[in-house]
Structures are given as structure tokens and as C-alpha cells.
Design an enzyme around this catalytic site. Structure first.
Site, short mmCIF file in Angstrom:
data_model
loop_
_atom_site.label_atom_id
_atom_site.label_comp_id
_atom_site.label_asym_id
_atom_site.label_seq_id
_atom_site.Cartn_x
_atom_site.Cartn_y
_atom_site.Cartn_z
N LYS A 116 0.82 -1.22 0.00
CA LYS A 116 0.00 0.00 0.00
C LYS A 116 0.84 1.26 0.00
CE LYS A 116 -4.49 -0.52 1.80
NZ LYS A 116 -5.09 -1.42 2.76
N GLU A 200 -3.88 7.65 7.62
CA GLU A 200 -4.72 8.44 6.72
C GLU A 200 -5.78 9.18 7.52
OE1 GLU A 200 -6.54 5.85 3.86
OE2 GLU A 200 -4.68 5.58 2.73
N HIS A 235 -16.46 -5.75 3.93
CA HIS A 235 -15.53 -5.68 2.80
C HIS A 235 -15.84 -6.67 1.69
CE1 HIS A 235 -13.44 -2.86 5.25
NE2 HIS A 235 -13.29 -3.75 6.21
N ARG A 297 -6.30 -7.26 -11.85
CA ARG A 297 -6.99 -8.43 -12.42
C ARG A 297 -8.32 -7.96 -12.99
NH1 ARG A 297 -8.27 -8.35 -6.81
NH2 ARG A 297 -10.48 -7.88 -6.63
C1 MV4 Z 1 -10.66 4.05 4.33
C2 MV4 Z 1 -11.92 4.37 4.89
C3 MV4 Z 1 -12.07 5.62 5.45
N1 MV4 Z 1 -11.04 6.49 5.46
N2 MV4 Z 1 -9.67 4.97 4.35
C4 MV4 Z 1 -11.54 -0.55 3.53
C5 MV4 Z 1 -10.80 -1.54 2.71
C6 MV4 Z 1 -9.72 -0.81 2.00
N3 MV4 Z 1 -9.80 -1.07 0.60
C7 MV4 Z 1 -9.93 0.63 2.32
N4 MV4 Z 1 -11.02 0.73 3.22
C8 MV4 Z 1 -11.37 1.91 3.76
N5 MV4 Z 1 -10.41 2.87 3.78
C9 MV4 Z 1 -9.86 6.15 4.91
N6 MV4 Z 1 -8.87 7.03 4.94
C10 MV4 Z 1 -12.93 3.41 4.84
C11 MV4 Z 1 -12.65 2.18 4.27
C12 MV4 Z 1 -13.75 1.28 4.24
C13 MV4 Z 1 -14.28 0.84 3.02
C14 MV4 Z 1 -13.74 1.28 1.80
C15 MV4 Z 1 -14.28 0.86 0.63
C16 MV4 Z 1 -15.37 0.00 0.64
C17 MV4 Z 1 -15.91 -0.44 1.82
C18 MV4 Z 1 -15.38 -0.02 3.02
C19 MV4 Z 1 -15.93 -0.47 4.22
C20 MV4 Z 1 -15.38 -0.05 5.41
C21 MV4 Z 1 -14.30 0.81 5.41
#
Ligand code: MV4
Length: 672
Positions: A116, A200, A235, A297
Site C-alpha cells: 500500500k 490516513e 468488505h 486483475r
Molecule cells: C478508508 C476508509 C475511510 N477512510 N480509508 C476498507 C478496505 C480498504 N480497501 C480501504 N477501506 C477503507 N479505507 C480512509 N482514509 C474506509 C474504508 C472502508 C471501506 C472502503 C471501501 C469499501 C468499503 C469499506 C468499508 C469499510 C471501510
């Protein structure tokens, strides 16, 4: 174009790839595990080879066996699908070493997106917007805390090596930072063997918007617009759509250009997805987007992009992989209409979405058309095993706008009927009907916020459903009688006539249906040409018949009721107005209705592996005490004590595999 490719995957995505390959005249080779002999993808392929036992680690993850198979059968390329080896840079490299084309990006592009913080560095340099935060190499706790203060609380600590939501901690205030950091580092070390983190700014309710990108081997790249995948649970995506509701053309262009810049920055080739989180709602920050991850992918949800662009992304993958240029330029691409995808899973929303394994005894789906597409890897008769993802199908609909697509989805979900395993179709139907989704008030917290509305109590069969179930059973009794009469050689025998009023002044049948612990008794009186039913809600006249399409029509007084009723043994599944009612038929003459005397069984709810034994012989426990943890389908299931009592004997040890229904331990309830 390739002459022959091997598909290193199973299920719906293997079938999906085969479909396009066949259309392009490319021969296909399937690989399969012992659990998948006879699977749909094996039947569809031109050749198929078994590569090992059921467990993915022994089959679909065996790079060596897959490459050996590809070489032996003369395939020129390997399509990895999604999951399994699809984002494994070493596998991509090994393909090249064996002289095979990996249908995916170069190994270095996979590696670049694997970390990441490295990914954020590259994207930042390419001018892709990042969430305000810290992703440096220095990791001492004091420095990290200072950086968190600069960002401003709440902050999110993420594992650098993480992905898909694992290893994340929300920190509300400075006082909580040190503990959260330590716990995140421990989890990251245990899960990824790497304790580095990044920080973040935490967005409370983001939307998940991703851009489909494509690049060729000549350095050209373009974007195929966006998908909104905000509706997730833990997720796991549940509903996906394209285009994203409320997306302005200006925002679309800037996100698309950012995603293309991301792809170019890492020398990308093939299909990729750049994930962003975006500020939700209508406020002044609404729509502001930040880079999250890049998936190297083809994704599960690619069909919604295909439906709005009219393109076949697997065809594009194959063309690009054999060195052809991208089939279109950016200017030639346009969005038409709106598409939605729902993932139909063998799982039980009422049991915290526990996967539901077993044989699919009945499966009927809406007819495919311009508006409805079904991508699936299973058929009636197939078994959902605990070894792989329990997705049954992807239901994809298209129409000219979002409300029309929603209506298509509602109708299609009603027609998706499965018996044998529990599915999430009713949950999906409630989800698309819920106000927040219908009005596109989307963010990643939608399901949790509307939990109560989305997971109502199981529906109780009312008079209409009981009448339909009774009708199905009475018609079955009638047919059995006719068959007996035909068998007796005297079709006119009065014994074969079911409207037995001639034989008896009031010939009737008492049908007892149960739903869980609830019982419904229905008395059916035979009258010439009809039945008279005593239902919980009163006495009603009933007639009806099976239709040529297998559905059941009932006339209850003057109301016409249309349903599908699937009868297997003593079980009737009534699909009525989009809801499935599962009824058990009890013949009171044969046996008493079982009571709930056994309470909580100590049997394994599904096949799996014992990963912890939390009790011992002779232990005195309370109701709800955790006893054993079972791992199945990547999830943990805790078996708890059904009441106060004593553990008598533990039949399994940690590491042992158990079958569904296996008695895990002896339990002696205390006398009340
Ligand atoms: C975040 C966020 C809020 N703020 N980053 C969850 C998995 C990963 N791909 C990134 N994720 C998140 N990052 C910041 N700075 C909230 C999530 C997140 C989320 C993101 C996308 C789709 C579903 C989610 C469910 C919970 C939290």
C-alpha cells in the site's frame, strides 16, 4: 489470436472466460479439483484436467501443476480469473519462464501494487489524489503519533501490506493512538509478516468508486468509466452498479484520467481497476476522491461495465495479451443506460450470513435477454462445498436508466429460486427496495445502518401461502390416487376417485405444516370440483392447477394466486410474491410433531476444521459459553453451550477436519 488457452480457475469466472474464448474460436482447457469433477466449467471446456484434492492449496493454487498441465496440452496462454493466482507476481513470472503468456499485467506491475505505501508513493508522484496522510518509511511510534496529530483526528491506521480491510484501526483521539498502533502492528505482523503501517485521515462514510482501466503492450491506456461498489458487508461487495449515481461528467473525466495516469505510472497491461474512496452525499466536499488500491486483475463486477459499454472485457484481455492494440480509443467509448449486479450467495442472512453448503436440488432463474444476464458456475444438482467461495451466480440487469434497472432487478430476483441451500436473494430484494438504495444515498455503511430493515424476522406463512401449500399437496395426493387406479387396471374404480364425497359424507384431510417451531393446521374438505379449506383466517373455497411452466395457480375464493412450489420429500418450498416459505408437512397419522427437545445441537453446522477447543472434559458451562471454534469457508464459527450444563467428552482435536453434522462433543444439560 491464441489457438488454445488454459483457465486457472473455477466457477462462474472460468465459465465466463470459456464463453468468450469459444466465440473467438479459441480452444479452452479447464483445470479442476477433485471436488469439481463434473462442475459446469469442466463440462464447458474443450479439455479438462484434474490437478489435485479439493483444498485450494492442493489444486487451484498449485502453480506447478497448472503450468505442467498447460505445457502438456499445448496451451499458449493462461487466464487466471480472479482470486487464486490472479495477483501472484511469482506465478505471472513462472508462466513466462514456461513460455506461456499470463493473461494479466507484467509481474512488476502486480508487485508495485502489492504494498500500500509503495503504491501510494507511485500514485502521488503520478499526480493521483491521495487521502491526506503519512506513508513514509520511518515507523517509530513517537513520529507516527506526531504525524497523526498533523493529519487531524479521527485517523485511520492501515497495515502497509494489508488490503481488503484487514489490519485497519480507527483512532478517535490522540490519547488512544499508542494502543491502537500497537494492536494494528501486532495484527499486521501476524497476518502479513510485516508490521509497517501508514496513516490516513479517516473518512466516516465514504463511497467506493472504482475505475475500469485497460492498457495494451504499446503503452496506450484508457478508462471504461466507473462502477459504484459502495454497498458492501464486511468488505465483501454485495451490489455493484455502473455508472455511479450522481457522477458529473467533469468528475468522471478527472477520475478516469487519474486512473489512466495510475496505470501508465506502473507500466500496466491488460484489465485493471483503480479503487477510490469518495466523499458521499451532496455537501461541498461531495465527490472528492482519493486513491485507495489498484486491483491488477479482471474483477467480479466487470459485467456492469460490459452492459453499459457493450464491450466484452475478456475479449479485450485476450487481444491485448496476444499483442493487439486496444480495440477502441477513448473517444470511441460512451456510456449507455444503467446496469446493476447482485451477487447471489449460498448463505443465510438470518445466521449472520453463515455460508450454506449442500446440494442445489432446484434452481430456476429468469430468462436471459438484453435486460437480464446471469453469470454462474453451477446448475441444479451441483453442490456448494465448504472449499470455495459460495457464490451461486451474478445477476446482472440493464435498462435505460437507474429506476428502470432497479425494476428489472426486483423482477429478476423474484424469479431466482433456489432449493437445497439458503440464499441471500430476499435480502438482496429488500436491499434494492430500501429507501437509501432506491434514492442512491450510497456509502459503505448502508447495510449496517439499515440492518433491522434488511434482516426482518422470517416471514410467517399466512392463509394464502398455506392455501398454496395445501393445494400442491392435495393435487399430489390426487395424482398418486390416479396412478394407483391406473395401476390397478380399473381407471373407473371408485377408490381412485379423490373427491371421496361419494364414499364418505365429509371426506377430509388434515394437513399440518410447520415452519420452525410454528405449526399451522389446515383441514381440507373434498367438494365436487373444489376443496373447502379451514385456514387460520377462516373457511375458504379453493381450486387450482399446475401450469405447463411448472408454476401453480390457485383460486382462493375469487383471488388468483400465482406461485412456484417445489416439493421434496416432506418439505415444500413456496415461492410467493418474492418470498420463500419453507414448510414441513407432517402427517399426523404417521408421527408426532417433533418438539425442540434437543435444543442446541452440538453438531458441526458445516464441514470445516477445528481451530480451537476452548473447553475440557467435565467443564461446567453456562448457556452461550464458547466451546469450540470451527473454521469453514475462511470464516470462524463459534459453537457455544446450548444451556447450563457439563461438557462430557470432546470428540475432536485442534486441526482435525469434521463433516457437517458430526457430533463435536458430549453435553449434559443441568436439570432445570
Ligand atoms: C478508508 C476508509 C475511510 N477512510 N480509508 C476498507 C478496505 C480498504 N480497501 C480501504 N477501506 C477503507 N479505507 C480512509 N482514509 C474506509 C474504508 C472502508 C471501506 C472502503 C471501501 C469499501 C468499503 C469499506 C468499508 C469499510 C471501510
Amino acid at each position: 489470436m491464441f489457438k488454445k488457452i488454459l483457465i486457472a480457475n473455477r466457477g462462474e469466472i472460468a465459465c465466463r472466460v470459456i464463453k468468450t474464448a469459444q466465440r473467438l474460436g479459441v480452444k479452452t482447457v479447464a483445470v479442476y479439483s477433485e471436488a469439481d469433477a463434473g462442475a459446469r466449467h469442466v463440462d464447458l471446456a474443450d479439455e479438462a484436467y484434474c490437478i489435485g484434492p479439493a483444498a485450494a492449496a492442493d489444486s487451484y493454487l498449485r502453480a506447478d501443476k497448472i503450468l505442467e498441465t498447460a505445457t502438456r496440452c499445448g496451451a499458449e496462454a493462461v487466464h487466471p480469473g480472479y482470486g487464486f493466482l490472479s495477483e501472484n507476481a511469482d506465478f505471472a513470472e513462472a508462466c513466462a519462464k514456461s513460455g506461456l503468456v499470463f493473461i494479466g499485467p507484467p509481474p512488476d506491475a502486480i508487485r508495485a501494487m502489492g504494498s500500500k505505501s509503495a503504491a501510494k508513493n507511485i500514485m502521488g508522484k503520478a499526480g493521483v489524489p491521495l487521502v491526506p496522510g503519512y506513508h513514509g518509511d520511518a515507523q517509530d511510534a513517537a513520529l507516527l503519533k506526531k504525524e497523526a496529530g498533523k493529519i487531524g483526528y479521527p485517523v485511520l491506521i492501515k497495515a502497509s501490506a494489508g488490503g481488503g480491510g484487514k489490519g485497519m484501526r480507527i483512532v478517535e483521539k490522540a490519547a488512544d493512538f499508542a494502543d491502537a498502533l500497537a494492536s494494528c502492528q501486532r495484527e499486521s505482523k501476524a497476518s502479513f509478516g510485516d508490521e509497517r503501517v501508514l496513516l490516513e485521515k479517516y473518512l466516516a462514510r465514504p463511497r467506493h468508486i472504482e475505475i475500469q482501466v485497460f492498457a495494451d503492450t504499446r503503452g496506450e491506456a484508457l478508462y471504461l468509466f466507473e462502477r459504484d461498489c459502495s454497498v458492501q458487508r464486511r468488505h465483501q461487495k454485495v451490489l455493484e452498479e455502473a455508472p455511479a449515481p450522481g457522477m458529473s461528467q467533469a468528475r468522471r473525466n478527472s477520475m478516469g484520467e487519474a486512473a489512466v495516469a495510475a496505470a501508465k505510472a506502473i507500466g500496466y497491461v491488460g484489465a485493471g481497476t483503480v479503487e477510490f474512496i469518495a466523499e458521499p452525499g451532496e455537501g461541498k466536499n461531495a465527490g472528492t476522491f482519493y486513491f485507495m488500491e489498484m486491483n491488477t486483475r479482471l474483477q467480479v463486477e466487470h459485467p456492469v461495465t460490459e452492459m453499459i459499454t457493450g464491450l466484452d472485457l475478456v475479449e479485450w484481455q485476450l487481444r491485448v495479451a496476444c499483442g493487439e492494440p486496444l480495440p477502441r480509443t477513448q473517444d470511441e467509448l460512451a456510456i449507455s443506460g444503467h446496469a446493476l449486479e447482485a451477487r447471489i450467495y449460498a448463505e443465510d442472512p438470518a445466521k449472520n450470513f453463515l455460508p450454506s453448503t449442500g446440494r442445489i436440488t432446484h434452481l430456476s432463474a429468469p430468462a436471459e435477454s438484453r435486460h437480464v444476464r446471469i453469470d454462474t458456475g453451477v446448475r441444479a444438482g451441483d453442490t456448494i462445498t465448504p472449499y470455495y467461495d459460495p457464490m451461486i451466480a451474478k445477476l446482472i440487469v440493464w435498462d435505460t436508466d437507474r429506476p428502470a434497472a432497479l425494476a428489472r432487478m426486483r423482477a429478476a430476483l423474484e424469479q431466482f429460486q433456489v432449493v437445497g441451500v439458503t440464499t441471500n436473494t430476499e435480502f438482496l430484494a429488500r436491499l434494492i427496495a430500501c429507501e437509501a438504495f432506491a434514492t442512491a444515498d450510497l456509502d459503505t455503511g448502508l447495510i449496517e445502518r439499515h440492518r433491522a430493515e434488511l434482516l426482518p424476522e422470517p416471514p410467517v406463512a399466512g392463509d394464502e401461502v398455506l392455501a398454496l401449500a395445501a393445494l400442491a399437496e392435495l393435487l399430489a395426493i390426487e395424482r398418486r390416487a390416479e396412478e394407483r387406479a391406473a395401476g390397478s387396471g380399473d381407471p373407473c374404480s371408485p377408490w381412485g376417485i379423490c373427491d371421496g364425497w361419494r364414499l364418505n359424507q365429509d371426506n377430509h384431510h388434515i394437513l399440518v405444516f410447520s415452519q420452525g417451531t410454528r405449526e399451522h393446521a389446515v383441514t381440507a374438505h373434498y367438494r365436487p370440483g373444489r376443496f373447502e379449506l379451514e385456514l387460520p383466517g377462516g373457511r375458504h373455497s379453493l381450486t387450482g392447477a399446475w401450469q405447463p411452466d411448472g408454476s401453480l395457480t390457485a383460486w382462493l375464493e375469487d383471488a388468483v394466486l400465482q406461485a412456484n412450489v417445489v416439493m421434496s420429500g416432506q418439505t415444500l418450498d413456496v415461492f410467493f410474491r418474492g418470498i420463500r416459505y419453507r414448510l414441513e408437512l407432517h402427517d399426523p397419522a404417521l408421527h408426532e410433531i417433533e418438539t425442540d427437545a434437543h435444543g442446541g445441537s452440538m453438531a458441526a453446522p458445516m464441514p470445516g476444521k477445528i481451530i480451537a477447543v476452548l473447553t475440557k472434559n467435565g467443564a461446567k458451562v453456562e448457556k452461550g459459553t464458547p466451546l469450540i471454534i470451527l473454521e469453514a469457508m475462511k470464516m470462524e464459527h463459534t459453537i457455544t453451550a446450548p444451556g447450563r450444563g457439563t461438557v462430557r467428552e470432546i470428540h475432536y482435536q485442534v486441526g482435525e477436519q469434521v463433516d457437517e453434522g458430526a457430533e463435536l462433543l458430549g453435553f449434559e444439560p443441568d436439570k432445570a
